[in-house]
Write a protein that holds these residues in place. Structure first.
Motif, PDB file in Angstrom:
ATOM      1  N   PRO A   1      36.524   5.764  94.266  1.00  0.00           N
ATOM      2  CA  PRO A   1      36.217   5.672  92.831  1.00  0.00           C
ATOM      3  C   PRO A   1      35.135   6.613  92.324  1.00  0.00           C
ATOM      4  N   ASN A   2      34.101   6.859  93.090  1.00  0.00           N
ATOM      5  CA  ASN A   2      33.013   7.691  92.587  1.00  0.00           C
ATOM      6  C   ASN A   2      33.171   9.175  92.903  1.00  0.00           C
TER       7      ASN A   2
ATOM      8  N   GLU B   1      41.212  -6.050  79.906  1.00  0.00           N
ATOM      9  CA  GLU B   1      41.577  -6.336  78.515  1.00  0.00           C
ATOM     10  C   GLU B   1      42.330  -5.178  77.877  1.00  0.00           C
TER      11      GLU B   1
ATOM     12  N   ILE C   1      33.526 -18.322  78.294  1.00  0.00           N
ATOM     13  CA  ILE C   1      32.469 -17.357  78.018  1.00  0.00           C
ATOM     14  C   ILE C   1      31.345 -18.004  77.228  1.00  0.00           C
TER      15      ILE C   1
ATOM     16  N   GLU D   1      44.011 -15.276  86.815  1.00  0.00           N
ATOM     17  CA  GLU D   1      43.399 -16.022  87.923  1.00  0.00           C
ATOM     18  C   GLU D   1      43.809 -17.490  87.879  1.00  0.00           C
TER      19      GLU D   1
ATOM     20  N   GLU E   1      38.316  -9.281  72.239  1.00  0.00           N
ATOM     21  CA  GLU E   1      37.483 -10.429  72.512  1.00  0.00           C
ATOM     22  C   GLU E   1      36.426  -9.987  73.505  1.00  0.00           C
ATOM     23  N   THR E   2      35.394 -10.824  73.685  1.00  0.00           N
ATOM     24  CA  THR E   2      34.373 -10.506  74.682  1.00  0.00           C
ATOM     25  C   THR E   2      35.053 -10.382  76.036  1.00  0.00           C
ATOM     26  N   PRO E   3      34.831  -9.276  76.722  1.00  0.00           N
ATOM     27  CA  PRO E   3      35.488  -9.143  78.029  1.00  0.00           C
ATOM     28  C   PRO E   3      34.951 -10.158  79.030  1.00  0.00           C
ATOM     29  N   MET E   4      35.854 -10.634  79.866  1.00  0.00           N
ATOM     30  CA  MET E   4      35.456 -11.502  80.967  1.00  0.00           C
ATOM     31  C   MET E   4      34.747 -10.648  82.002  1.00  0.00           C
TER      32      MET E   4
ATOM     33  N   LEU F   1      33.406  -8.966  85.388  1.00  0.00           N
ATOM     34  CA  LEU F   1      34.098  -8.587  86.615  1.00  0.00           C
ATOM     35  C   LEU F   1      33.197  -8.896  87.800  1.00  0.00           C
TER      36      LEU F   1
ATOM     37  N   HIS G   1      38.159 -11.602  87.585  1.00  0.00           N
ATOM     38  CA  HIS G   1      37.488 -11.798  86.307  1.00  0.00           C
ATOM     39  C   HIS G   1      37.156 -13.272  86.168  1.00  0.00           C
TER      40      HIS G   1
ATOM     41  N   ALA H   1      34.120 -16.107  83.959  1.00  0.00           N
ATOM     42  CA  ALA H   1      33.024 -16.152  82.989  1.00  0.00           C
ATOM     43  C   ALA H   1      31.677 -16.377  83.662  1.00  0.00           C
TER      44      ALA H   1
ATOM     45  N   SER I   1      24.547   5.395  91.886  1.00  0.00           N
ATOM     46  CA  SER I   1      25.311   5.019  90.696  1.00  0.00           C
ATOM     47  C   SER I   1      25.972   3.656  90.865  1.00  0.00           C
ATOM     48  N   LYS I   2      26.738   3.297  89.856  1.00  0.00           N
ATOM     49  CA  LYS I   2      27.551   2.091  89.939  1.00  0.00           C
ATOM     50  C   LYS I   2      28.694   2.356  90.915  1.00  0.00           C
ATOM     51  N   ILE I   3      29.319   1.275  91.376  1.00  0.00           N
ATOM     52  CA  ILE I   3      30.373   1.467  92.382  1.00  0.00           C
ATOM     53  C   ILE I   3      31.626   2.105  91.807  1.00  0.00           C
ATOM     54  N   TYR I   4      31.850   1.955  90.522  1.00  0.00           N
ATOM     55  CA  TYR I   4      32.908   2.732  89.875  1.00  0.00           C
ATOM     56  C   TYR I   4      32.683   2.736  88.378  1.00  0.00           C
ATOM     57  N   ARG I   5      33.357   3.612  87.686  1.00  0.00           N
ATOM     58  CA  ARG I   5      33.148   3.784  86.249  1.00  0.00           C
ATOM     59  C   ARG I   5      33.948   2.753  85.471  1.00  0.00           C
ATOM     60  N   HIS I   6      33.335   1.604  85.228  1.00  0.00           N
ATOM     61  CA  HIS I   6      34.007   0.593  84.431  1.00  0.00           C
ATOM     62  C   HIS I   6      33.355   0.560  83.058  1.00  0.00           C
ATOM     63  N   PRO I   7      34.135   0.541  82.000  1.00  0.00           N
ATOM     64  CA  PRO I   7      33.548   0.603  80.654  1.00  0.00           C
ATOM     65  C   PRO I   7      32.494  -0.454  80.385  1.00  0.00           C
ATOM     66  N   THR I   8      32.593  -1.619  80.989  1.00  0.00           N
ATOM     67  CA  THR I   8      31.629  -2.671  80.656  1.00  0.00           C
ATOM     68  C   THR I   8      30.365  -2.614  81.508  1.00  0.00           C
TER      69      THR I   8
END
Lengths: 329, 259, 95
Positions: free
Chosen positions: A38-39, A110, A316, B43, C3-6, C8, C28, C30, C77-84
């Motif tokens: 991924p990176n 989403e 949530i 899930e 909606e608010t993303p759940m 990860l 995913h 809450a 860095s983060k482990i992968y590029r996730h938008p959230t």
């Protein structure tokens, strides 16, 4: 497999120009069977192709739960009921692993759900056909899962690490799916005359759509080149389709069934089953949304997603309340 | 091999009792399986599938035992697919329709809060087979209870809408919670023989579990009024007929066929 | 439709005592309790797990990828590029 036939998009060519040395170094990694993680740096086209391919594969799994899920409540024995439920649940799990793999590339679950539900994302055409009898459950396991396995095994060696690993997990879990389907067909073919007719009818309806799963003929798939070069796709559509036919026709004859193809014949040299012309107009129509069940499948997924919004929001909201409480203490 | 049932007179009682447990497990498992393709979260599709599989597995073990006790060569499928609604012995609670996710979750909580201490008690049965089945089912029920409890808490203490739905679910299902503690002649006989636990003795734990979840969910426990009953004797709600029509259709339409 | 993303969560499972936890994928959920349940329901359906760890994905920091000859910016860095994973201030507008 579900995506083998869908890789004829044109996005790959629209990427902004990237430094030649980076591209060359990337290609060198691919050529030496290195796994891209991924990176790691990757061309935009590679990233976008994978997002599309993996998410479409995931969509196929979760839409694929629906035609089979249609028969869980009516499964004709407790053993079949449990086995079908486990199989459909596996498919949900596979969808989940694949969404997780796609998310490592920069898209959210989403966003992917939205693409599916508004009809922007594709999923395997095969799931737009209805399951009209119990024999269809046998046919799907035998033919559709059989076809899926043809593609999934090479995907275990896909260059992108998370996808390859998800596929390895999926392949391990798939082993019983096809056998279960074939066993259902066998039971029906050895059963009453009505059951045998049911099995034949299912084969008549599922055979051609199964062949279409492998996608358009190689001659029409100009954009496969990059996918093959980047080891995202490892075999051509026609190669896999022929492999599938060669494996499956003898199985059908063993069952005592006939294939709905008057041109089907064995060619000694080089030892392949030759088959008739596929109706590509039907394939294009089904992909375009005019298959028997397209609207119904998406509507069901949409209703579940929209209808369940209040549940997700509740979870949530609860988490947020607890978080604030904890912060206040 | 079929446990320690004294005398021929005990056998019909044991078979009836086992069938009740089997029927409840199957009907509840069937209801949960109806969620496949409709769950609010992927899930949760998997979770509900797991619950359904656990319950169908319990049902199969129990049907096999019931058939063995009966000794007439019937199979699990004969029992599941060839008895009409009037012969089914499940609790009324489990045949209630799924409704929304709150309804399904409340039903699961109310059932599992009983099932967990029940299986634990039955694991001490003098009937070895029932004890063995119960030992496995207890672990499953423990998870089902936790799963349903955690969800009902989040629904009750989530948003206004989820709270409303959760309260409505509890209110509508409450009248089905009395049946599970009833005892009839069959049960009295088996309790005396040390085979079945006294369901009334399980009520305090059920009440505690349910009350704890309700409190944390900021919900109100409904007042106990009239309790619905009759499942044990084959007096069901209108729902069971439709459920069985679907479940049994193929076997009824093609009698004598093997699947 | 948004909606608010759940959130990860990454899932780690140890399948036998004495072996290490292995990364198996993500779910995913809450909150942590639900993440643990989801992990159990998704990743241990064949009895694979004795111990499950769930970690919010954006809590994990990754080392630089190994290849030095790839000419990218090496940062922890983060482990992968996730938008959230990247919180953007609200007044930046849609991103």
């Amino acid at each position: 497999m579900y995506t083998q036939g869908l890789l004829h998009g044109k996005d790959e060519d629209r990427a902004a120009p990237e430094p030649a040395e980076k591209l060359a170094a990337f290609q060198a990694r691919i050529d030496s069977e290195d796994k891209i993680e991924p990176n790691d740096w990757m061309p935009e086209a590679y990233r976008r192709t994978l997002i599309r391919m993996i998410s479409q594969h995931a969509h196929s799994e979760i839409v694929g739960m629906l035609p089979e899920g249609n028969w869980i409540t009516r499964a004709p024995s407790l053993r079949r009921k449990a086995a079908l439920l486990a199989k459909v649940q596996d498919e949900g799990g596979h969808g989940l692993y694949l969404y997780a793999a796609a998310e490592t590339l920069g898209i959210t679950r989403e966003e992917m759900m939205e693409q599916l539900l508004v009809g922007k994302a594709k999923y395997s055409s095969i799931f737009n056909y209805p399951t009209l009898s119990w024999a269809d459950i046998g046919a799907i396991g035998w033919l559709v899962d059989g076809a899926a396995i043809m593609n999934q095994i090479p995907l275990c060696r896909c260059s992108y690490g998370p996808y390859a690993r998800a596929m390895i997990r999926i392949c391990r879990e798939e082993s019983f799916h096809q056998r279960q389907g074939f066993e259902i067909m066998l039971t029906l073919c050895r059963g009453t005359a009505e059951q045998k007719a049911m099995a034949q009818d299912a084969l008549d309806r599922w055979w051609w759509p199964s062949l279409m799963m492998f996608g358009p003929p190689d001659a029409d798939s100009q954009h496969s080149d990059l996918s093959l070069r980047w080891k995202i796709k490892r075999f051509s559509n026609d190669e896999l389709r022929q492999k599938f036919v060669d494996a499956t026709v003898p199985q059908g004859h063993f069952l005592g069934l006939t294939f709905p193809d008057p041109e089907l014949r064995f060619e000694e040299e080089p030892g392949h089953w030759r088959f008739g012309a596929i109706d590509w107009a039907e394939f294009r129509n089904v992909l375009a949304g005019n298959g028997p069940c397209n609207r119904q499948r998406l509507a069901q997924r949409r209703d579940a997603y929209e209808g369940g919004r209040w549940v997700r929001e509740a979870a949530i909201a609860y988490a947020e309340k607890r978080r604030m409480q904890a912060a206040a203490e | 091999m079929s446990g320690t049932c004294e005398g021929a007179a005990a056998t019909p009682a044991l078979q009836d009792y086992t069938l009740r447990l089997a029927d409840s497990a199957l009907i509840l498992g069937h209801r949960l399986s109806e969620w496949i393709g409709h769950a609010p979260l992927l899930e949760e599709e998997l979770a509900l599938g797991n619950l359904a599989l656990d319950l169908i597995g319990e049902a199969r073990s129990l049907y096999a035992y019931a058939a063995e006790i009966e000794g007439k060569g019937r199979s699990e499928d004969d029992l599941a697919y060839r008895r009409d609604a009037g012969q089914y012995r499940n609790l009324l609670l489990v045949e209630q329709p799924n409704g929304d996710f709150a309804r399904t979750t409340a039903r699961q909580l109310l059932y599992s809060a009983f099932a967990h201490p029940f299986w634990r008690a039955l694991a001490g049965s003098r009937d070895e087979m029932l004890a063995a089945i119960a030992a496995k089912a207890e672990k499953e029920a423990a998870y089902h209870l936790r799963h349903a409890g955690e969800w009902l808490i989040r629904l009750g203490d989530g948003t206004e809408e989820s709270h409303r739905r959760a309260q409505a679910a509890l209110d509508e299902l409450w009248p089905y919670t009395g049946e599970v503690f009833e005892r009839d002649a069959v049960e009295n006989r088996l309790i005396a023989d040390g085979i079945a636990p006294d369901p009334a003795a399980l009520r305090p734990e059920w009440q505690r579990s349910v009350a704890a979840v309700i409190a944390e969910a900021r919900l109100k426990q409904p007042t106990s009024g009239w309790m619905q009953s009759g499942g044990r004797s084959g007096r069901h709600s209108e729902h069971l007929g439709h459920l069985l029509a679907s479940l049994q259709f193929l076997q009824r339409a093609y009698p004598g066929a093997s699947w | 439709m948004s909606e608010t993303p759940m959130p990860l969560w990454e899932v780690f499972i140890r399948s036998r005592s004495g072996l290490a936890h292995r990364h198996v994928g993500s779910v995913h959920a809450a909150d942590a309790a639900m993440a643990l349940q989801a992990a159990r329901d998704v990743y241990t359906r064949r009895g694979e797990g004795l111990s499950i760890w769930v970690v919010p994905s954006d809590a994990i920091t990754a080392s630089d990828p190994a290849q030095k000859d790839m000419m990218f910016e090496p940062t922890a860095s983060k482990i992968y590029r996730h938008p959230t994973f990247y919180k953007v201030p609200d007044d930046v507008g849609n991103m």
